[in-house]
Design an enzyme around this catalytic site. Structure first.
Site, short mmCIF file in Angstrom:
data_model
loop_
_atom_site.label_atom_id
_atom_site.label_comp_id
_atom_site.label_asym_id
_atom_site.label_seq_id
_atom_site.Cartn_x
_atom_site.Cartn_y
_atom_site.Cartn_z
N HIS A 1 60.41 118.45 9.07
CA HIS A 1 60.02 119.77 8.53
C HIS A 1 58.51 119.83 8.30
O HIS A 1 57.87 118.83 7.95
CB HIS A 1 60.81 120.12 7.27
N ASP B 1 57.00 121.99 6.16
CA ASP B 1 56.57 122.52 4.85
C ASP B 1 56.47 121.42 3.79
O ASP B 1 56.99 120.32 3.94
CB ASP B 1 57.51 123.63 4.37
N ASP C 1 55.91 113.16 2.36
CA ASP C 1 57.05 114.08 2.62
C ASP C 1 56.55 115.36 3.25
O ASP C 1 56.24 116.30 2.56
CB ASP C 1 57.78 114.34 1.31
N GLU D 1 62.18 123.62 4.55
CA GLU D 1 63.19 122.63 4.14
C GLU D 1 63.17 122.42 2.63
O GLU D 1 64.18 122.07 2.04
CB GLU D 1 62.92 121.29 4.86
N GLU D 2 62.00 122.65 2.01
CA GLU D 2 61.84 122.33 0.59
C GLU D 2 62.31 123.46 -0.33
O GLU D 2 61.89 123.54 -1.49
CB GLU D 2 60.38 121.99 0.28
N GLU E 1 62.53 112.04 7.51
CA GLU E 1 62.30 112.09 6.06
C GLU E 1 61.78 110.73 5.59
O GLU E 1 62.14 109.70 6.15
CB GLU E 1 63.63 112.38 5.34
N HIS F 1 56.79 114.67 -3.67
CA HIS F 1 56.74 115.77 -4.66
C HIS F 1 55.91 115.39 -5.89
O HIS F 1 55.91 116.14 -6.86
CB HIS F 1 58.13 116.19 -5.12
#
Lengths: 356, 356
Positions: A70, A72, A96, A127-128, A156, A331
């Site tokens: 992903h 994003d 990530d 995706e997030e 991932e 994150h």
């Protein structure tokens, strides 16, 4: 090669791409691919890019592997200038999962120069955020031929551990309804917060359920994550809401998990289920999974969270999680990725994609 | 007389006087009193007015009765034009407690014309907010001689029932502290919402404690009124807060009530007590209370809430609640008061204040 992947990842990290704002990074990825493998089949649009390396899916589809990532990131929580300091590449999205994206782009470059197994790279948005917005869903709908893949590798961050399958996840909003009254005369009403005591005790006592597929063990867990009730300090509350997050093991599908929650529901409350994202079994019977797991020196374990492997699994494609980056750093404000992780991931995937 | 009290109350209701904005109504009350009883001793300031009828407290203080009422209302929750429709006077503050204020002003007018017992009227601000802001507190501090009163009548709406004493009230913030974690790995943290189950069950089972003073029965009650926990649907909550409202009977003072809450506190939580407002016993031994209760045709019961009688009781002044207005209509959008309530309240108080 390490330095150039790291530089590439740094370029990717420098492009802001919070969920919903992936246009610039999607354009960068597409341009990069058109430059390094100009003959490859590319389809893009809606901030998604699909690249077939070593074949043209409109002509003939050989056995192939998918690498997916992903574009994003979570919202900006800190905004330093991304940089490489010593052995670490620092910046939002580095772990990530722009590290994984950089490895994918580097492999595309090799693909153009030497003969590797047919490979499809899939880059997607959103995706997030909630599962309903996930960009891989419409992408797979537009490219149903991806359902013929032998294996999908979701890049991932796993610290280059193989993480098989994934937990499903859903949210259930449990609502207790009472009757408001002056807090000096509670017998005129019914206290909705008091109604939840037994349920919370039951929830606290509910055990972790370990579900094993061979040596791969998933831990199914059920937790209250938010709770809200009452409108004023002087009023008997007529409503108390508890959000339950159910992370269900791959031996249940979404429907079965919903059924479990309905049975778990206390009699004095209502339940509203939302955000169901399916689980994925580890597909241990798949030859491609077995072949990937046979690569030397890699740890193998269960994915103790939800990822997009579930979407490939639902299409019948064996899928696993394998990517550079430290999951615990995702994150976080101080997100970073060890540069050595990029090299290891690249080498493992190159070994897998080289004809035997 | 009825019509003119009703007109007076309508004038009062038409003056907005939300807590903190009582300047206009305080000025109206002061001007009205100076007009109808020009010889009376008046002290005013800070939106408070004290009027002595039948004596000058700077010269000689005879036995006297206090009638007290707050000038403020809760915030506007609806804004119709106040009006008298049939037997009802409609508008914010009509029941709580401008009906009572109108009766006080009407009695002042009689006091100027005929010989009644010495009486002090007390008008104050900020009753409908936290106890710390209550305007009666500094007013009593400025006029310590009010502590010599034989009786204080708080003209809170009681539907012209005598309501003796009052409950105390306090708030206790109970906090459970856990440890945050990803909701797929709850064993890495500790769920603060789950920690509260047993406590809520204990709270739900905690019985109402009836406390009798003769025939006067108070009901001591303890309730969770607000609850809040969790920061995200995907995170194990590290904090869960419950606001307890303790309405304690007059056999406990604030310190004893705090002690009870500390003992009731679960071992896995902390407690922060705030907003303690004292209870008041019914003062059944007081001759003035006995005399008021002997007036014919009036019901007598406990005040099942907190009122400013507690402040007079704390000063050693026997106090009771007696006023026109329907308690259940207070603070409601459709607040109103029966016009007949005004007349009855006026007649009862006039009978009490007439020399025997």
């Amino acid at each position: 090669m390490t330095i150039s992947i790291a530089q590439l990842v740094l370029d990717l990290v420098r492009i802001p791409s919070v969920s919903g704002e992936e246009a610039e990074i999607a354009s960068f990825v597409e341009s990069y691919l058109k430059k390094v493998c100009p003959k490859a089949w590319v389809k893009s649009g809606d901030n998604r890019v699909v690249v077939a390396l070593g074949f043209n899916p409109e002509e003939k589809i050989p056995p192939f592997t998918v690498l997916a990532g992903h574009l994003d990131t979570v919202p900006f929580n800190h905004h330093p200038d991304p940089e490489i300091v010593g052995e670490e590449l620092i910046g939002l999205g580095s772990t990530d999962m722009k590290g994984g994206l950089g490895v994918m782009l580097a492999l595309a470059e090799v693909h153009a120069k030497e003969s590797l197994k047919p490979t499809v790279l899939v880059f997607y948005d959103s995706e997030e955020v909630a599962y309903e917005k996930n960009g891989l869903r419409p992408l797979l709908g537009d490219h149903l031929w991806l359902g013929d893949a032998e294996l999908a590798v979701l890049m991932e961050p796993t610290g280059n551990t193989i993480e098989l399958g994934c937990l499903g996840t859903m949210h259930g909003l449990i609502t207790f309804e009472g009757v408001a009254a002056h807090s000096a005369r509670p017998w005129m009403g019914e206290n909705a917060i008091h109604m939840a005591g037994e349920f919370l005790t039951k929830l606290a006592a509910y055990p972790i359920r370990d579900v094993a597929f061979g040596d791969i063990v998933y831990r199914e867990v059920l937790n209250a994550t938010m709770a809200r009730g009452g409108v004023s300090k002087n009023v008997i509350p007529d409503r108390f809401e508890i959000n339950l997050n159910f992370r269900f093991a791959p031996d249940r599908n979404g429907e079965q998990a919903t059924g479990f929650l309905r049975e778990f529901l206390p009699e004095n409350a209502t339940l509203q289920v939302s955000d169901i994202a399916p689980s994925a079994s580890p597909s241990l019977e798949s030859p491609a999974i077995q072949s990937f797991c046979a690569l030397p020196g890699l740890e193998i374990r269960a994915k103790q969270a939800w990822t997009d492997v579930a979407q490939f699994t639902a299409m019948g494609v064996p899928a696993l999680n394998f990517g550079p980056g430290i999951p615990e750093l995702a994150h976080r404000r101080d997100e970073s990725i060890p540069v050595a992780n990029l090299e290891q991931s690249y080498e493992v995937l190159l070994k897998f994609l080289r004809p035997s």
